[in-house]
Design a protein around this motif. Sequence first.
Motif, PDB file in Angstrom:
ATOM      1  N   ARG A 143     -23.539   6.321  28.790  1.00 51.02           N
ATOM      2  CA  ARG A 143     -22.678   5.600  29.724  1.00 51.02           C
ATOM      3  C   ARG A 143     -23.485   5.037  30.893  1.00 51.02           C
ATOM      4  O   ARG A 143     -23.225   3.916  31.355  1.00 51.02           O
ATOM      5  CB  ARG A 143     -21.563   6.522  30.210  1.00 51.02           C
ATOM      6  CG  ARG A 143     -20.526   6.815  29.114  1.00 51.02           C
ATOM      7  CD  ARG A 143     -19.493   7.814  29.548  1.00 51.02           C
ATOM      8  NE  ARG A 143     -18.479   8.002  28.502  1.00 51.02           N
ATOM      9  CZ  ARG A 143     -17.774   9.109  28.323  1.00 51.02           C
ATOM     10  NH1 ARG A 143     -17.959  10.145  29.134  1.00 51.02           N
ATOM     11  NH2 ARG A 143     -16.876   9.191  27.353  1.00 51.02           N
ATOM     12  N   ASP A 146     -25.357   2.052  29.564  1.00 51.23           N
ATOM     13  CA  ASP A 146     -24.444   0.920  29.417  1.00 51.23           C
ATOM     14  C   ASP A 146     -24.137   0.291  30.768  1.00 51.23           C
ATOM     15  O   ASP A 146     -24.038  -0.945  30.881  1.00 51.23           O
ATOM     16  CB  ASP A 146     -23.156   1.394  28.745  1.00 51.23           C
ATOM     17  CG  ASP A 146     -22.162   0.268  28.527  1.00 51.23           C
ATOM     18  OD1 ASP A 146     -22.421  -0.594  27.676  1.00 51.23           O
ATOM     19  OD2 ASP A 146     -21.116   0.260  29.214  1.00 51.23           O
ATOM     20  N   THR A 184     -18.724   7.941  22.651  1.00 49.69           N
ATOM     21  CA  THR A 184     -18.579   7.004  23.769  1.00 49.69           C
ATOM     22  C   THR A 184     -17.780   5.758  23.398  1.00 49.69           C
ATOM     23  O   THR A 184     -17.169   5.141  24.271  1.00 49.69           O
ATOM     24  CB  THR A 184     -19.952   6.545  24.282  1.00 49.69           C
ATOM     25  OG1 THR A 184     -20.611   5.789  23.252  1.00 49.69           O
ATOM     26  CG2 THR A 184     -20.811   7.736  24.689  1.00 49.69           C
ATOM     27  N   LEU A 186     -19.212   3.087  22.771  1.00 49.10           N
ATOM     28  CA  LEU A 186     -19.979   1.989  23.348  1.00 49.10           C
ATOM     29  C   LEU A 186     -20.906   1.312  22.345  1.00 49.10           C
ATOM     30  O   LEU A 186     -21.239   0.137  22.485  1.00 49.10           O
ATOM     31  CB  LEU A 186     -20.819   2.497  24.532  1.00 49.10           C
ATOM     32  CG  LEU A 186     -20.033   3.030  25.726  1.00 49.10           C
ATOM     33  CD1 LEU A 186     -20.976   3.708  26.719  1.00 49.10           C
ATOM     34  CD2 LEU A 186     -19.272   1.894  26.400  1.00 49.10           C
ATOM     35  N   ASN A 188     -24.059   1.779  21.991  1.00 48.64           N
ATOM     36  CA  ASN A 188     -25.379   1.437  22.535  1.00 48.64           C
ATOM     37  C   ASN A 188     -26.439   2.495  22.267  1.00 48.64           C
ATOM     38  O   ASN A 188     -27.568   2.371  22.754  1.00 48.64           O
ATOM     39  CB  ASN A 188     -25.296   1.165  24.045  1.00 48.64           C
ATOM     40  CG  ASN A 188     -25.000   2.417  24.861  1.00 48.64           C
ATOM     41  OD1 ASN A 188     -24.329   3.342  24.388  1.00 48.64           O
ATOM     42  ND2 ASN A 188     -25.484   2.463  26.097  1.00 48.64           N
TER      43      ASN A 188
END
Length: 276
Positions: A143, A146, A184, A186, A188
């Motif tokens: 996080r 990101d 997450t 995300l 990434n």
Amino acid sequence: MGFADQRFNVNLSILFTELPLLERPAAAAAAGFSAVELWWPWVDSPTPERSELDALKKAIEDAGVRLTGLNFYAGQLPGPDRGALSIPGEESEKFRANIDVAADFAASLGCTALNALYGNRVDGVDPAEQDALALENLTLAARAADRVGAILLIEALNRPESPKCPIVSAPKAIEIVDKVNAATGLGNARFLMDLYHLSMNDEDLPAVIEAYAAKTGHVQIADNPGRGAPGTGSLPLEELLDQLRKAGYDGLVGLEYKAGDRPSAESFEWLPREAR
């Protein structure tokens, strides 16, 4: 294709270490490199003084090189620690304290890749407890990465040199990548494919490339045996890097090898200057 068709950066935590930290970016630039990467430089401090961060930032900017990769705090590297985020107590607390410091420092230099090293297994601690802690901390790191527009790298080390590290194969590293991305949402988290470490684990490198190139966020190389420059061992690094390019990997290749007894600047004769 060949080395001249790749793009390389140099790791200033294993090369140019004959020089003080703040002199290494300029030395890399003088050797023809435009990009560098670093392990966390302050092995005893996850939260160094602002003056220390600013001095390193200035050294990198003054040298005219880009910082393209940075490790989160991982304890004593090189050394026995090999990571902190899955070690209960003080080490994982240091990792957490470092997350935003490292992410913000990376962002200040336009660095878009942050590497989080798993910790060793600890005697008397349930591995499942360590893995749960690791996932929690990796989620926080992903996080933070990101937030600054970076990817989070998960690296497999090698069993002979890091016998207590649980991440010593490409499939295991990919398993962690997938778990972090699932936690997450995300997407990434990416695989750091270190061909030296994987070769030390006797993995089938062409098969690893075929299976995992699409999930790879960074590549690092050293020859084997010896962890020296390409050509000092027996790994077919030119062919492996060509395969990676054909498989779609178009990122930098990090030079993470030992220069040996000679100055680091003399260890790049294998690499055309235009590829640096």
